[in-house]
Scaffold this motif. Structure first.
Motif, PDB file in Angstrom:
ATOM      1  N   GLU A   1       0.829  -1.128   0.034  1.00  0.00           N
ATOM      2  CA  GLU A   1       0.011   0.078  -0.300  1.00  0.00           C
ATOM      3  C   GLU A   1       0.911   1.315  -0.066  1.00  0.00           C
ATOM      4  OE1 GLU A   1      -3.088   1.724   3.230  1.00  0.00           O
ATOM      5  OE2 GLU A   1      -3.638  -0.080   2.411  1.00  0.00           O
ATOM      6  N   ASP A   2       1.828   1.278   0.706  1.00  0.00           N
ATOM      7  CA  ASP A   2       2.916   2.466   0.742  1.00  0.00           C
ATOM      8  C   ASP A   2       3.903   2.208  -0.314  1.00  0.00           C
ATOM      9  OD1 ASP A   2       4.557   0.594   1.543  1.00  0.00           O
ATOM     10  OD2 ASP A   2       4.855   1.245   3.586  1.00  0.00           O
ATOM     11  N   GLU A   3       3.989   1.503  -1.178  1.00  0.00           N
ATOM     12  CA  GLU A   3       4.637   1.168  -2.324  1.00  0.00           C
ATOM     13  C   GLU A   3       6.255   1.303  -2.224  1.00  0.00           C
ATOM     14  OE1 GLU A   3       3.688   4.393  -5.008  1.00  0.00           O
ATOM     15  OE2 GLU A   3       1.744   3.599  -5.664  1.00  0.00           O
ATOM     16  N   SER A   4       6.693   0.789  -0.819  1.00  0.00           N
ATOM     17  CA  SER A   4       7.965   0.603  -0.590  1.00  0.00           C
ATOM     18  C   SER A   4       8.375  -0.696  -0.674  1.00  0.00           C
ATOM     19  CB  SER A   4       7.995   0.729   0.969  1.00  0.00           C
ATOM     20  OG  SER A   4       7.257  -0.200   1.739  1.00  0.00           O
ATOM     21  N   LYS A   5       7.375  -1.804  -1.035  1.00  0.00           N
ATOM     22  CA  LYS A   5       7.588  -3.066  -1.465  1.00  0.00           C
ATOM     23  C   LYS A   5       7.015  -3.481  -2.714  1.00  0.00           C
ATOM     24  CE  LYS A   5       9.846  -4.006   2.781  1.00  0.00           C
ATOM     25  NZ  LYS A   5       9.764  -2.879   3.375  1.00  0.00           N
ATOM     26  N   ILE A   6       7.450  -4.313  -3.349  1.00  0.00           N
ATOM     27  CA  ILE A   6       7.031  -5.187  -4.529  1.00  0.00           C
ATOM     28  C   ILE A   6       6.785  -6.390  -4.402  1.00  0.00           C
ATOM     29  CG2 ILE A   6       6.710  -4.995  -6.859  1.00  0.00           C
ATOM     30  CD1 ILE A   6       8.506  -2.508  -7.042  1.00  0.00           C
ATOM     31  N   ILE A   7       5.881  -7.057  -4.705  1.00  0.00           N
ATOM     32  CA  ILE A   7       5.956  -8.777  -4.714  1.00  0.00           C
ATOM     33  C   ILE A   7       6.023  -9.041  -6.265  1.00  0.00           C
ATOM     34  CG2 ILE A   7       4.524 -10.732  -4.525  1.00  0.00           C
ATOM     35  CD1 ILE A   7       3.068  -9.700  -2.335  1.00  0.00           C
ATOM     36  N   LEU A   8       7.122  -9.778  -6.513  1.00  0.00           N
ATOM     37  CA  LEU A   8       7.443 -10.322  -7.931  1.00  0.00           C
ATOM     38  C   LEU A   8       7.208 -11.870  -8.087  1.00  0.00           C
ATOM     39  CD1 LEU A   8      10.968  -8.687  -8.211  1.00  0.00           C
ATOM     40  CD2 LEU A   8       8.890  -7.674  -8.815  1.00  0.00           C
ATOM     41  N   THR A   9       6.343 -12.090  -9.059  1.00  0.00           N
ATOM     42  CA  THR A   9       5.858 -13.241  -9.162  1.00  0.00           C
ATOM     43  C   THR A   9       7.038 -14.034 -10.456  1.00  0.00           C
ATOM     44  OG1 THR A   9       3.699 -12.721  -9.127  1.00  0.00           O
ATOM     45  CG2 THR A   9       4.048 -15.005 -10.004  1.00  0.00           C
ATOM     46  N   THR A  10       7.743 -15.134  -9.925  1.00  0.00           N
ATOM     47  CA  THR A  10       8.637 -15.692 -10.880  1.00  0.00           C
ATOM     48  C   THR A  10       8.179 -16.920 -11.386  1.00  0.00           C
ATOM     49  OG1 THR A  10       9.608 -16.566  -8.964  1.00  0.00           O
ATOM     50  CG2 THR A  10      10.393 -14.500  -9.448  1.00  0.00           C
ATOM     51  N   LYS A  11       7.533 -17.825 -10.683  1.00  0.00           N
ATOM     52  CA  LYS A  11       7.039 -19.048 -11.364  1.00  0.00           C
ATOM     53  C   LYS A  11       5.454 -19.186 -10.637  1.00  0.00           C
ATOM     54  CE  LYS A  11      11.269 -21.483 -11.108  1.00  0.00           C
ATOM     55  NZ  LYS A  11      11.859 -22.723 -10.260  1.00  0.00           N
ATOM     56  N   SER A  12       4.742 -19.860 -11.435  1.00  0.00           N
ATOM     57  CA  SER A  12       3.314 -20.081 -11.331  1.00  0.00           C
ATOM     58  C   SER A  12       2.839 -21.394 -11.811  1.00  0.00           C
ATOM     59  CB  SER A  12       2.495 -19.095 -11.842  1.00  0.00           C
ATOM     60  OG  SER A  12       1.165 -19.055 -11.384  1.00  0.00           O
ATOM     61  N   GLN A  13       2.267 -22.023 -11.108  1.00  0.00           N
ATOM     62  CA  GLN A  13       1.327 -23.329 -11.593  1.00  0.00           C
ATOM     63  C   GLN A  13      -0.376 -23.345 -11.289  1.00  0.00           C
ATOM     64  OE1 GLN A  13       3.891 -26.338  -9.681  1.00  0.00           O
ATOM     65  NE2 GLN A  13       1.977 -27.057  -8.520  1.00  0.00           N
ATOM     66  N   PRO A  14      -1.139 -23.425 -12.263  1.00  0.00           N
ATOM     67  CA  PRO A  14      -2.309 -23.162 -11.816  1.00  0.00           C
ATOM     68  C   PRO A  14      -2.992 -24.407 -11.159  1.00  0.00           C
ATOM     69  CG  PRO A  14      -2.192 -24.338 -14.016  1.00  0.00           C
ATOM     70  CD  PRO A  14      -0.959 -23.943 -13.500  1.00  0.00           C
ATOM     71  N   VAL A  15      -3.789 -24.047  -9.923  1.00  0.00           N
ATOM     72  CA  VAL A  15      -4.841 -25.116  -9.203  1.00  0.00           C
ATOM     73  C   VAL A  15      -6.043 -25.351  -9.849  1.00  0.00           C
ATOM     74  CG1 VAL A  15      -5.418 -25.626  -6.935  1.00  0.00           C
ATOM     75  CG2 VAL A  15      -3.427 -24.462  -7.214  1.00  0.00           C
ATOM     76  N   PHE A  16      -6.834 -24.060 -10.010  1.00  0.00           N
ATOM     77  CA  PHE A  16      -7.990 -24.153 -10.781  1.00  0.00           C
ATOM     78  C   PHE A  16      -8.178 -22.992 -11.479  1.00  0.00           C
ATOM     79  CE2 PHE A  16      -9.219 -26.677  -6.731  1.00  0.00           C
ATOM     80  CZ  PHE A  16      -9.289 -27.812  -7.276  1.00  0.00           C
ATOM     81  N   ARG A  17      -9.614 -22.342 -11.760  1.00  0.00           N
ATOM     82  CA  ARG A  17      -9.389 -21.291 -12.893  1.00  0.00           C
ATOM     83  C   ARG A  17      -8.861 -19.957 -12.382  1.00  0.00           C
ATOM     84  NH1 ARG A  17     -13.968 -19.611 -16.615  1.00  0.00           N
ATOM     85  NH2 ARG A  17     -15.351 -21.420 -15.850  1.00  0.00           N
ATOM     86  N   ARG A  18      -8.817 -19.715 -10.997  1.00  0.00           N
ATOM     87  CA  ARG A  18      -8.153 -18.470 -10.684  1.00  0.00           C
ATOM     88  C   ARG A  18      -7.122 -18.675  -9.745  1.00  0.00           C
ATOM     89  NH1 ARG A  18     -13.856 -17.528 -11.085  1.00  0.00           N
ATOM     90  NH2 ARG A  18     -14.342 -15.718 -12.055  1.00  0.00           N
TER      91      ARG A  18
END
Length: 725
Positions: free
Chosen positions: A99-116
């Protein structure tokens, strides 16, 4: 006369030459991405209101960057993050700010579970120090930074955890999580699919409390799905899936206090069978808002829980004869009064309530629908929203004061407009498209809607399409069963009203849906263009039960899914079949999912009208589908057996006369292949011939590798064999 004749011949030859020079669209063009549009990836408005960030990817260097741009100039200001500068990762494909823009989450790998839902590998990037911290060595779900940016909460193996980003310590908030039994803070299958959210936990504004929903799936029946794969023996995917009338998860609301380390249940006296479709902290650190809904989904309550004094207040309650749609359109103002959308007056509109739940004002009014709520500019006392005021097939962006005065249309092109506003609501980036104009991204002032600058367009695609044979998509209405239904038509480019053509109809028809919309092409639209140039007239009609024309029109199908919608498609086909240029003996219909349910019913109940139908991943009996979706419109099978059975295709197979193609993926966790297997058995026992195609391990979308191309070749060939001359 001779000169006129020669001139006419010359004109015909020249027209034919131009027509022949244009390329025909092929299935390879469609599914190879030839007609791909360019967009703006992961757009985020920075808190300063003057800048925005975009995710960019350099294909040559394989580098991911988060780049900052200036709203006024649209010039790149800087690169905030580059994967080239982070030794710990090779790249990332998504990001989100604290919320304060001091940190960022970076997504590097992903595997689906269901639709979302996904399992992923995530890193936290500290903007000031440029330090990178891995969230977990495990693949986790829904990592969410606390508002102060010091901690990250996430789900792992059905439990909730919080990691302190300063010390690195990990705190486990729950311990009873167990597969197919207990889930903490992450939604179960049916909530994810039908209430459209995965993260069932939320941080309070002081970053010291987390509220979450606990799902007890113990009594929910299991569904087993074979996964064939490439090994010698198949495996099984077993998960909890509540079919209509069966037991749901028992849900409860819980609170974890990070200061006291206490886990408590926020109890509220109510019947056993209920839903918690939304939870959200207000601006007060100790006040949590929760929405409760009965199983029939025709009663919705908004409650405020004070976690300090343990008080509970019901501030809003709505009832409907049919059902109530759950939305994310709840905004708390500084005084904790709130903005809410509702169909109370028969159309979806914006309302302003006091924090006690007293109606202050209905902000928007009219026989049109608010289709998106963008936010509230407290400084200007102004709400921004999207609506259908310029026609149900169009979308425009508007502003209006909180008291309902000084409404302004901020967009001026007819088609589909959607906005992304700067954090301080000074600017908005408009995304526009229509049936004739590919996606355009432009910058505007929020005060007047004045165009400041073009950001990106797809002129190159438009230019490319000039080299292909393309017909205009014609929008109109057709009067059917007492209603003017929205319709589009695509005719062959060399259409001749003195000839007769087969008619191929497409529809989806599900409650609240819309297929007849003034927007740019989907992949299917290119397929329809290809079919049109091969001699078919393609039509789409949104019948009763579809959306954006008021609650009465949408909810007329209540308790009888597949009755009025099918009647409308059959009657429309009859009317179109009377046109001189339509061959009434060659009318076909197709659809996917709900549309496959519809096309099956249309062929069976309208066996004297439709010559063929294609049904992809169809529901063949609503008894096989999930509780939340099905019971919203049908109540339970125990309460409404005739509604379930009288309009299910599986019970009308004896009426089959025409050609029927049935298609399904065996890995469909949504509309189970059970629907097709039971339909096949019913057809066999009724001694009815048909065609079918099974795609091993493919889900509801039926894609991957060569699958989509194969699927559309199969359907195209079937159309030619059954409707072609």
């Amino acid at each position: 006369m001779k000169l006129r004749h020669l001139a006419a011949v010359f004109c015909f030859l020249m027209t034919s030459l131009v027509f022949c020079q244009e390329k025909q669209i092929t299935l390879q063009d469609i599914w190879s991405g030839t007609f791909r549009t360019e967009g703006m990836q992961a757009l985020h408005s920075m808190a300063n209101g003057n800048q925005y960030s975009v995710l960019n990817f350099d294909r040559q260097s394989r580098t991911s960057t988060i780049d900052i741009y200036d709203y006024k100039t649209l010039e790149k200001v800087k690169t905030l993050v580059s994967s080239a500068d982070i030794s710990e990762i090779q790249g990332f494909f998504d990001y989100s700010f604290s919320e304060d823009e001091s940190k960022i989450i970076l997504t590097t790998k992903s595997q689906p579970v269901f639709r979302r839902s996904t399992l992923g590998e995530y890193y936290i990037y500290d903007v000031a120090s440029k330090k990178v911290t891995k969230v977990s060595e495990d693949l986790v779900q829904e990592p969410t930074l606390s508002p102060d940016g010091t901690k990250v909460a996430y789900g792992f193996e059905n439990n909730l955890f919080v990691k302190d980003l300063t010390s690195g310590n990990v705190e486990q908030l729950t311990t009873d999580g167990e597969k197919n039994k207990i889930i903490n803070g992450i939604t179960d299958w049916v909530y994810e699919e039908e209430f459209s959210f995965v993260r069932a936990f939320d941080w309070n504004t002081d970053s010291n409390q987390i509220a979450f929903i606990r799902f007890d799936e113990s009594e929910v029946p299991e569904f087993s799905m074979d996964v064939y794969g490439s090994d010698l023996y198949q495996t099984q995917h077993v998960f909890k899936y509540p079919k209509a009338g069966e037991a749901n998860s028992k849900v409860s609301l819980h609170l974890y206090d990070l200061d006291s380390k206490k886990l408590t249940e926020l109890s509220e006296d109510r019947p056993d069978d209920f839903y918690i479709p939304r939870l959200k902290w207000t601006n007060e650190a100790n006040v949590l808002s929760v929405q409760f809904m009965n199983r029939h989904q025709n009663e919705l309550e908004l409650w405020l829980f004070d976690t300090k004094d343990k008080s509970m207040t019901n501030v809003l309650k709505e009832k409907d004869k049919a059902y109530i749609d759950v939305t994310f359109n709840l905004t708390f103002l500084k005084d904790n009064s709130f903005i809410w959308t509702s169909e109370l007056d028969g159309f979806n509109h914006i309302y302003h309530y006091s924090k006690e739940g007293t109606l202050i004002n209905q902000v928007t009014k009219g026989t049109w629908e608010v289709t998106n709520y963008y936010g509230f500019n407290e400084k200007a006392n102004t709400i921004y929203y999207q609506s259908t005021e310029n026609g149900s097939i169009n979308r425009d962006v508007y502003s209006i004061q909180l008291n309902g005065k000084n409404k302004k249309r901020l967009t001026n092109k007819t088609g589909t407009n959607s906005a992304s506003f700067s954090a301080d609501f000074t600017y908005f980036i408009n995304t526009f498209s229509s049936a004739t104009v590919p996606y355009e991204y432009t910058l505007h002032t929020s005060k007047s809607g004045k165009l400041i600058k073009s950001i990106k367009d797809n002129r190159s695609l438009a230019k490319q399409l000039e080299g292909y044979v393309m017909s205009k998509k014609e929008f109109s209405t057709i009067s059917v069963n007492g209603n003017d239904l929205n319709m589009w038509t695509i005719k062959p480019k060399d259409f001749d009203a003195n000839k007769t053509y087969p008619l191929f109809m497409y529809q989806y028809s599900g409650p609240g849906s819309q297929q007849v919309a003034n927007r740019w092409n989907s992949a299917n639209d290119y397929w329809y263009q290809m079919l049109a140039q091969q001699g078919y007239i393609v039509v789409c009609i949104d019948g009763r039960g579809t959306g954006f024309k008021g609650a009465a029109f949408k909810k007329v199908t209540q308790n009888e899914l597949g009755k009025y919608e099918v009647e409308d498609q059959i009657e429309a086909a009859k009317q179109l079949g009377k046109l001189d240029y339509i061959d009434a003996e060659r009318i076909g219909i197709w659809g996917w999912s709900y549309g496959g349910f519809m096309s099956s019913n249309a062929l069976l109940k309208g066996n004297d009208v439709f010559k063929m139908a294609i049904a992809v991943a169809p529901v063949t009996s609503w008894r096989f589908y999930d509780t939340i979706y099905t019971e919203r419109y049908m109540t339970t099978p125990q309460e409404n057996p005739s509604g379930y059975d009288e309009n299910s295709p599986i019970n009308h197979v004896d009426k089959l006369k025409g050609d029927y193609l049935l298609i399904h993926g065996t890995g469909d966790d949504n509309v189970h292949v059970q629907n097709t297997m039971r339909m096949v058995e019913a057809l066999i026992q009724a001694d009815k011939q048909f065609e079918w195609m099974i795609y091993p391990d493919k889900n509801h979308g039926i894609y991957g590798g060569n699958t989509r191309l194969h699927l559309y070749k199969k359907m195209t060939d079937f159309i030619h064999r059954t409707l072609g001359e």
